[in-house]
Scaffold this active site. Structure first.
Site: not given
Length: 199
Positions: A10-12, A53, A55, A111
């Site tokens: 995952d990113r953030d 991710t 977004q 997700k």
């Protein structure tokens, strides 16, 4: 076909700090301590690295696809300083509460759906790599990351950075294989079984 183990990230809230809104520029992107080092260590240990991710700020009109891609490019620039990078980056621009004619077709990629993971696995297969799911991991800071990884047949790690949804996972009876303080500890302390001292 070469067997491959993959670290899906995952990113953030996992790699960069969750700033309470969608990250729309390089200036708003702040790496979590040692996250880049963790990715480099995983790469050195033979993992392919894939970004997964949501977004939804795109469908909401808060950020643009170009904003997201610019931030991902910046992340890869930071990783290049450690001689590493992502093999692939995937993001879902859609949100069920914000219909958008251009992005609604991607709604089932969001997700906790494992569709982005499955797409990555298919793309890697086209490149000659057969992903060993039993040796691959999904790491994120939210319940949906754990659920996504489990639905894709991966081992899962929840990190306490970002949203830290450990209690939410318990409420929903969706348990990760491991809970780590951050990405660095997840990689070095659990996946690779190395000491996690920060000295």
């Amino acid at each position: 076909m070469e067997s491959a183990k993959v670290l899906f990230l995952d990113r953030d809230g996992t790699i960069n700090r969750d700033i309470g809104r969608y990250v729309s520029s390089r200036e708003e992107f702040i790496l979590i301590d040692r996250a880049d080092e963790a990715i480099a260590i995983a790469r050195e240990a033979g993992f392919r690295i894939v970004l997964i991710t949501n977004q939804a700020g795109i469908a909401r009109g808060i950020v643009t696809p170009q904003d997201v891609e610019d931030v991902n490019d910046y992340l890869n620039e930071l990783l290049a300083e450690r001689q590493t990078s992502f093999d692939r980056c995937y993001y879902c621009p859609a949100h069920p509460n914000y219909p958008h004619p251009e992005y609604d077709r991607f709604i089932d990629h969001r997700k906790p759906s494992p569709r982005m993971v499955e797409q990555a696995i298919a793309d890697l297969r086209e490149e000659g790599f057969e992903v060993d799911r039993s040796a691959s991991f999904f790491i994120g800071d939210k319940l949906i990351d754990v659920e996504c990884g489990q639905r894709a047949g991966l081992k899962t790690i929840l990190v306490r950075t970002g949203h830290n949804e450990e209690s939410l996972c318990e409420q929903h009876q969706i348990f990760p294989d491991h809970v780590a303080d951050d990405l660095y500890q997840a990689v070095t302390g659990y996946i690779l079984g190395q000491p996690t001292s920060r000295d």
